[in-house]
Design an enzyme around this catalytic site. Structure first.
Site, mmCIF file in Angstrom:
data_model
loop_
_atom_site.group_PDB
_atom_site.id
_atom_site.type_symbol
_atom_site.label_atom_id
_atom_site.label_comp_id
_atom_site.label_asym_id
_atom_site.label_seq_id
_atom_site.Cartn_x
_atom_site.Cartn_y
_atom_site.Cartn_z
ATOM 1 N N ILE B 13 0.832 -1.199 0.000
ATOM 2 C CA ILE B 13 0.000 0.000 0.000
ATOM 3 C C ILE B 13 0.863 1.245 0.000
ATOM 4 C CG2 ILE B 13 -1.742 1.298 1.293
ATOM 5 C CD1 ILE B 13 -2.684 -1.361 -0.002
ATOM 6 N N GLY B 16 7.464 3.795 3.377
ATOM 7 C CA GLY B 16 8.122 4.952 3.964
ATOM 8 C C GLY B 16 9.560 4.615 4.250
ATOM 9 N N ALA B 17 10.227 5.470 5.024
ATOM 10 C CA ALA B 17 11.627 5.239 5.352
ATOM 11 C C ALA B 17 11.766 4.152 6.406
ATOM 12 C CB ALA B 17 12.260 6.538 5.850
ATOM 13 N N GLU B 18 10.749 4.016 7.257
ATOM 14 C CA GLU B 18 10.820 3.092 8.382
ATOM 15 C C GLU B 18 10.193 1.741 8.070
ATOM 16 O OE1 GLU B 18 11.389 3.315 12.055
ATOM 17 O OE2 GLU B 18 12.913 4.723 11.364
ATOM 18 N N ALA B 19 9.117 1.772 7.283
ATOM 19 C CA ALA B 19 8.343 0.546 7.126
ATOM 20 C C ALA B 19 7.579 0.522 5.820
ATOM 21 C CB ALA B 19 7.363 0.419 8.298
ATOM 22 N N LYS B 20 7.103 -0.686 5.488
ATOM 23 C CA LYS B 20 6.214 -0.850 4.341
ATOM 24 C C LYS B 20 4.865 -1.300 4.872
ATOM 25 C CE LYS B 20 9.744 -2.395 1.087
ATOM 26 N NZ LYS B 20 10.364 -3.575 0.497
ATOM 27 N N VAL B 21 3.813 -0.866 4.187
ATOM 28 C CA VAL B 21 2.475 -1.256 4.629
ATOM 29 C C VAL B 21 1.815 -2.125 3.565
ATOM 30 C CG1 VAL B 21 0.191 -0.410 5.269
ATOM 31 C CG2 VAL B 21 2.226 0.793 6.059
ATOM 32 N N LYS B 37 2.087 -3.700 8.896
ATOM 33 C CA LYS B 37 3.182 -2.744 8.806
ATOM 34 C C LYS B 37 4.459 -3.507 9.090
ATOM 35 C CE LYS B 37 4.709 1.570 10.995
ATOM 36 N NZ LYS B 37 4.256 2.652 11.882
ATOM 37 N N ASP B 157 3.112 12.547 15.434
ATOM 38 C CA ASP B 157 3.197 12.790 13.999
ATOM 39 C C ASP B 157 1.806 13.076 13.451
ATOM 40 O OD1 ASP B 157 4.190 13.008 11.433
ATOM 41 O OD2 ASP B 157 4.208 10.855 11.062
#
Lengths: 190, 251
Positions: B13, B16-21, B37, B157
């Site tokens: 979906i 990002g820099a930290e994770a994929k969804v 996530k 955030d």
């Protein structure tokens, strides 16, 4: 009678059955206890006959609640990091919000007064036991009426759940279900 | 660590820099699909440090979600926490991000093939689809943040991308759901609450230039929820506006 959940990621198949008006909870419990200590081929047979997770159905709010606990147990089993002895007892442990194993079994397992029973059998690999064998074992083992899983939500004992999960008062059931499911889902981070 | 689930062929979906969804059928159908996530391994960090950081962040995020639900804040239900695999599974929220509803497009979301939206999005059309007015939407936002802060939880955030408006079922009231608690923490400090609000204010100003005055409605509803706890936050928010998010460490 059986509902089956397939988890190809874990090479597992879980069979679930729901019973109402169970009359032999007391015998079931003592059979479970004695099966654990029996030796020889008789012991093997007896253990196979009661190789299920017997869950007090009044403490499971939804099918998703059960599936969340089931997934927790499957994942722990796949990582060989079970906290209890079997994948079946791990389901009971996952349902209880604390880390106390005997408390989990006492609260969520079959007790002498249980009348509504949710029975789970995890088969890894899926073909290890045929559904027919499981149905036979349940028919002879559990004295009660098999009912569809959709009855689960009408069996809920909210006063017990409120105590066990320390649920807030004056909150609609819809929200309480979310809290209960999340507590099980986040168990490994608790 | 080993990933038991095969996420490669799942619907990704956003990244990002930290994770994929991902959107995954975790439980066999007809159980609804789940949002996963995955905090993937960061090759730029030492593996031991990376594992430790991912683990503690995941743990923190899932705990905050449960705390939010207990406090009556609308957040997704937690379905799975796999500390070794870096996975957080939550309920899939069927709806649209507030950012997109307000016509800001979607940030970092990978386009779906069956998504037929064009670059030019019409805010009024979206609002109509969810049967809410802009004013109601702002009040929903203020209301959720108010509940969150009353429970002494700081989101960390707050942006319009991290708020979802759930698709309405028949006559059910509109429901706003806060998502992505990856930076959330517990705090009773007025400062943290004021900064949380300030971050959202800036996010509003930068992504939705024309809706800036609407932020006043958010604060109005927030103030109503907080009651007498609002005054100190209000005063601190004015301070934060003057100096920015970071507090000066001089002196």
């Amino acid at each position: 009678m059986l509902s089956s959940y397939n988890y190809p990621a874990f090479n597992s198949l879980a069979h679930v059955a729901l019973f109402d008006n169970v009359t032999n909870a007391k015998e079931l419990r003592s059979r479970l206890i004695s099966a654990a200590t029996m030796s020889g081929p008789d012991g093997e047979l007896e253990r196979e006959a009661v190789n299920f997770a017997f869950v007090d159905a009044s403490l499971v709010v939804s099918e998703m609640h059960l599936q969340t606990a089931l997934l927790f147990a499957l994942l722990a089993d796949a990582r060989t990091s079970l906290r209890t002895k079997t994948v079946h007892s791990e389901i009971l442990w996952a349902l209880n919000p604390t880390n106390n194993i005997s408390e989990a079994i006492r609260r969520f397992g079959v007790s002498d007064s249980t009348t509504r029973l949710l029975v789970v059998r995890v088969c890894t690999p899926p073909t290890s036991t045929s559904p027919e064998n499981i149905e036979t074992a349940l028919r002879t083992g559990v004295a009660g009426d098999a009912v569809p899983l959709s009855c689960l939500s009408s069996f809920t004992d909210w006063s017990k759940l409120t105590k066990y999960y320390k649920l807030p008062a004056g909150v609609p059931h819809e929200r309480l279900i979310q809290i209960v499911e999340s507590t099980v889902g986040a168990k490994s981070a608790a | 660590m080993t990933t038991v689930f095969k996420l490669d062929d799942a619907d990704i979906i956003s990244q990002g820099a930290e994770a994929k969804v991902y959107h995954v059928q975790l439980h066999p159908s007809p159980s609804p699909r789940i949002c996963i996530k995955h905090r993937f391994q960061k090759t730029y960090r030492h593996p031991t440090l990376d594992a430790q950081l991912s683990r503690s962040r995941l743990q923190a995020e899932s705990r905050v979600l449960v705390r939010c639900l207990r406090a009556g804040v609308n957040v997704p239900v937690v379905r799975l926490v796999d500390l070794d695999g870096g996975l957080l599974g939550t309920e899939w929220i069927d709806g649209m991000s507030v950012r997109r509803i307000l016509g800001g497009g979607d940030e970092g979301v990978l386009e779906d093939d069956d998504d037929d939206d064009v670059a030019e999005e019409d805010a009024d059309e979206h609002l109509q689809k969810f049967a809410v007015t802009k004013d109601e939407l702002m009040r929903l936002i203020g209301h959720e943040i108010g509940k969150l802060h009353l429970a002494d939880i700081i989101h960390g955030d707050l942006t319009t991308s991290n708020m979802m408006l759930r698709t309405r079922m028949a006559d059910a009231p509109a429901q706003l759901v806060l998502i992505d608690f990856g930076l959330a923490f517990n705090s009773t400090l007025v400062e943290d609450k004021a900064v949380d609000l300030y971050v959202l204010e800036r996010a509003f100003a930068s992504t939705h230039p024309d809706s800036e005055p609407l932020y006043a409605t958010v604060l109005d509803e927030y103030a109503r929820v907080l009651g007498k706890a609002w005054d100190p936050v209000k005063r601190r928010l004015d301070d934060v506006r003057l100096r920015g998010r970071k507090r000066s460490m001089v002196g």
